[in-house]
Write an enzyme that holds these catalytic residues in place. Structure first.
Site, short mmCIF file in Angstrom:
data_model
loop_
_atom_site.label_atom_id
_atom_site.label_comp_id
_atom_site.label_asym_id
_atom_site.label_seq_id
_atom_site.Cartn_x
_atom_site.Cartn_y
_atom_site.Cartn_z
N LYS A 1 0.84 -1.21 0.00
CA LYS A 1 0.00 0.00 0.00
C LYS A 1 0.87 1.26 0.00
O LYS A 1 0.61 2.20 -0.74
CB LYS A 1 -0.93 -0.03 1.21
CG LYS A 1 -1.91 1.13 1.26
CD LYS A 1 -3.21 0.75 1.93
CE LYS A 1 -3.06 0.58 3.42
NZ LYS A 1 -2.96 1.87 4.13
N ARG B 1 2.83 5.91 -3.30
CA ARG B 1 4.00 6.70 -3.73
C ARG B 1 4.23 6.57 -5.23
O ARG B 1 4.65 7.54 -5.89
CB ARG B 1 5.24 6.26 -2.94
CG ARG B 1 5.19 6.78 -1.48
CD ARG B 1 6.14 6.01 -0.59
NE ARG B 1 6.26 6.56 0.75
CZ ARG B 1 5.39 6.35 1.75
NH1 ARG B 1 4.30 5.61 1.56
NH2 ARG B 1 5.60 6.88 2.94
N ASP C 1 1.86 -1.19 11.99
CA ASP C 1 0.52 -1.59 11.55
C ASP C 1 0.17 -3.03 11.96
O ASP C 1 -0.97 -3.47 11.73
CB ASP C 1 0.40 -1.45 10.03
CG ASP C 1 0.43 0.01 9.60
OD1 ASP C 1 0.07 0.88 10.41
OD2 ASP C 1 0.82 0.28 8.44
N LYS D 1 -4.32 5.99 14.66
CA LYS D 1 -4.42 5.33 13.35
C LYS D 1 -5.87 5.40 12.86
O LYS D 1 -6.64 6.23 13.33
CB LYS D 1 -3.92 3.89 13.47
CG LYS D 1 -2.42 3.79 13.80
CD LYS D 1 -1.59 4.30 12.66
CE LYS D 1 -0.10 4.24 13.00
NZ LYS D 1 0.71 4.88 11.95
N ARG E 1 -6.34 1.96 17.98
CA ARG E 1 -6.16 0.50 17.85
C ARG E 1 -5.87 -0.19 19.18
O ARG E 1 -6.14 -1.40 19.31
CB ARG E 1 -5.06 0.19 16.82
CG ARG E 1 -5.52 0.48 15.41
CD ARG E 1 -4.48 0.20 14.35
NE ARG E 1 -5.10 0.28 13.03
CZ ARG E 1 -4.43 0.41 11.90
NH1 ARG E 1 -3.10 0.46 11.91
NH2 ARG E 1 -5.07 0.47 10.74
C1 S3P Z 1 2.62 4.78 6.22
C2 S3P Z 1 3.15 5.16 7.42
C3 S3P Z 1 2.61 4.71 8.72
C4 S3P Z 1 1.68 3.53 8.58
C5 S3P Z 1 0.72 3.69 7.44
C6 S3P Z 1 1.48 3.84 6.13
C7 S3P Z 1 3.24 5.28 4.97
O1 S3P Z 1 1.89 5.78 9.31
O2 S3P Z 1 0.95 3.33 9.78
O3 S3P Z 1 -0.14 2.57 7.35
O4 S3P Z 1 2.95 4.74 3.89
O5 S3P Z 1 4.02 6.23 5.05
P1 S3P Z 1 2.63 6.91 10.22
O6 S3P Z 1 3.48 7.73 9.35
O7 S3P Z 1 1.48 7.70 10.80
O8 S3P Z 1 3.37 6.13 11.27
#
Ligand code: S3P
Length: 447
Positions: free
Chosen positions: A28, A33, A326, A353, A357
Site C-alpha cells: 500500500k 507513492r 501496523d 491510526k 487501535r
Molecule cells: C505509512 C506510514 C505509517 C503507517 C501507514 C502507512 C506510509 O503511518 O501506519 O499505514 O505509507 O508512510 P505513520 O506515518 O502515521 O506512522
C-alpha cells in the site's frame, strides 16, 4: 468516495488446517507513492502490481484532480502521465482521500509549495485524525492550513508562493510526516533536511532516488539525517510494486494459530523498516522459513513458508515499533493464542491510526474472553494457548481495516465464532482478503 460502503457483518468460524498459496496484494505504501511520484515526474511512469484497494484508488483520483493522467490498463497495471515538480494545477473540487492518512498527508506535502489552494476531506475515520503533525512542518515552508478544531479535516491548504527550505526534526516516528516534508521540499530551491531520531519506513527515500532526485541519508547520533536538493526534474520510472508485508501478516498469523496449518506466501517484502512483525513472530517460536531471498521492485523480498506453531508470549522491544506499527492488532490476536503474556510498549501512535487501535483490540479481545491490560502507550495480552480463546462475541471495527481482519483471524482459531460489525473497510487495503483466506480453508460468512 467514502472509502467503504454499507456496513457488512462478517463471521469467522473455527477452521481446519489452512493450506496452500497466499498471494497477497501489492504494498500500500509503495502503491500510493508510485502514483504520487509518477504525477510529479515529467512523462509516463508505468506501474505493475499496484494495490487496487480503495485507499490507493482515492489517491489515483486525487492525482487526476491535480492534472496528471492516470490510466488503468489491466489488473495492477497502471500508467501515470506526470506534470513535473511544481506542475500541479489547482483542483476544481474538494479532494476526498477516503480512509487514507497516507494519501491525504503525502498529497498535502506535494501541493504545499505550489501557489494554489486545495481542500481535503475523508471518511468519518480520517476526519478524526490529526493533520497538525503535517501542517505544522509545512507552515515552516510558508504553507497555510485552515481546518476544523484540533487540525482535523476538512481542511483547506494554501500553498506557499515563495517557499523557503526547511530543516525539521520529526517529533513523532512517522513516515507520513517525513514524506510530506520531503515532498514539499521538492518544489523549493535549496536543501530541505529531515532528521528522524527513529528510523521509519524508507520507501519515499528509496523511490525519490529512483525517480532521479538528489537525496542523501546520513546516519548520525541524532538519527537519520535526510537531505533533499530541491527542484529536480523527476524522471518517469517503471515501478514493480512488491507484495505488502503488512497484508501478508494476516494469512501468516492465521496459519500460526490454526492447528495443522502449512501455507506458502510468495514475494513478501523484507525491507528492514517493515519486517518487525516477522522478527517478533520468530522470537515467539513461529515456524517461518524465509526462502529464496532476492530483490524485486527495488525491495528485498522472500517467500515465506509458515506452519502452525506453539507460541510463547514475549516482551516486544519498544524500539521495534516503527518497523511493525501496523501489525500490533494482529500480533495481539497471536499473543492471545500464545502461552504467557505478551507485552507491547511504546505504541501510543496506535491511538491515532484509522481507529484507536489499542482500545479497539483491548475491547474486542476482552469481549472474546481474553484478559488484557492497557495504558496510554502499552497493551499487554495474557495468552490462553493455541486455540484457547473462547470467542463468541461481536467486535467493533471502527472503520478500520486492520481491526476487521485481525478479529477475522482470531475467529479462525477461537472456540466459538467471532463476528465483526463491519467488514467493508477491508477493501481499503486488501480487497481480496475474504477469497484469499477462504481459499486457504478459512470459514468466513457474511451477514
Ligand atoms: C505509512 C506510514 C505509517 C503507517 C501507514 C502507512 C506510509 O503511518 O501506519 O499505514 O505509507 O508512510 P505513520 O506515518 O502515521 O506512522
Amino acid at each position: 468516495m467514502s472509502g467503504h460502503g454499507a456496513a457488512q457483518v462478517m463471521t469467522a468460524t473455527k477452521s481446519g488446517a489452512l493450506s496452500g498459496r497466499a498471494e497477497v496484494p501489492g504494498d500500500k505504501s509503495i502503491s500510493h507513492r508510485a502514483l504520487i511520484f509518477g504525477a510529479m515526474a515529467v512523462g509516463e511512469t508505468k506501474i505493475t502490481g499496484l494495490l487496487e484497494g480503495q485507499d490507493v484508488l482515492d489517491t489515483a483520483a486525487a492525482m487526476r484532480a491535480f492534472g496528471a493522467e492516470v490510466v488503468q490498463h489491466g489488473p495492477g497495471a497502471w500508467s501515470v502521465h506526470g506534470v513535473g515538480v511544481g506542475g500541479f494545477r489547482e483542483p476544481e473540487n474538494v479532494i476526498d482521500c477516503g480512509n487514507s492518512g497516507t494519501g491525504v498527508r503525502l498529497i498535502m506535502g506535494c501541493m504545499a509549495t505550489t501557489a494554489m489552494t486545495a481542500t481535503f476531506t475523508g471518511d468519518a475515520s480520517l476526519r478524526k485524525r490529526p493533520m497538525g503533525r503535517v501542517t505544522d512542518p509545512l507552515a515552516l515552508f510558508g504553507t497555510q492550513a485552515y481546518g476544523r478544531k484540533g487540525g482535523r479535516l476538512p481542511m483547506a491548504v494554501v500553498g506557499a508562493v515563495n517557499p523557503v527550505p526547511v530543516r525539521y526534526t520529526l517529533p513523532v516516528a512517522s513516515a507520513q510526516v517525513k514524506s510530506a516534508v520531503l515532498l514539499a521540499g521538492l518544489n523549493v530551491p535549496g536543501q530541505t533536511v529531515v532528521v528522524e531520531p527513529e528510523a521509519t519506513r524508507d520507501h519515499t527515500e528509496r523511490m525519490l532516488v529512483g525517480f532521479g532526485a538528489q537525496l542523501t541519508v546520513e546516519k548520525t547520533a541524532e538519527g537519520n539525517v535526510i537531505t533533499l536538493t530541491g527542484q529536480p526534474e523527476l524522471r518517469p520510472q517503471v515501478v514493480a510494486v512488491p507484495r505488502d508485508p503488512s497484508s501478508a501478516a494476516f494469512p501468516v498469523c492465521a496459519a500460526l494459530i490454526v492447528e495443522g496449518s502449512d501455507i506458502f506466501v510468495p514475494g513478501v517484502s523484507q525491507n528492514l523498516t517493515r519486517n518487525g512483525i516477522y522478527i517478533t513472530l520468530v522470537e515467539m517460536g513461529a515456524d517461518i522459513t524465509f526462502e529464496n531471498p532476492r530483490e524485486e521492485g527495488g525491495e528485498p523480498v522472500a517467500d515465506l513458508r509458515v506452519k502452525f506453531s506453539a507460541l510463547k508470549g514475549i516482551e516486544v522491544p519498544p524500539e521495534r515499533a516503527p518497523s511493525m506499527i501496523d501489525e500490533y492488532p494482529v500480533l495481539a490476536v497471536v499473543a492471545a493464542n500464545a502461552t504467557g503474556k505478551t507485552v507491547m510498549r511504546g505504541i501510543k501512535e496506535l491511538r491515532v491510526k484509522e481507529s484507536d487501535r489499542i482500545d479497539a483490540m483491548a475491547r474486542g479481545l476482552e469481549a472474546c474472553g481474553v484478559t488484557v491490560e492497557e495504558d496510554e502507550d502499552t497493551l499487554i495480552v495474557h495468552g490462553m494457548g493455541a486455540g484457547g480463546v473462547p470467542g463468541g462475541a461481536t467486535c467493533a471495527t471502527h472503520i478500520d481495516h486492520r481491526i476487521a481482519m485481525s478479529f477475522m483471524v482470531a475467529g479462525m482459531a477461537s472456540k466459538a465464532p467471532i463476528t465483526i460489525d463491519d467488514a467493508s473497510p477491508i477493501a481499503t487495503s486488501f480487497p481480496l482478503f475474504e477469497g484469499l483466506m477462504t481459499g486457504l480453508g478459512a470459514v468466513l460468512t457474511k451477514g
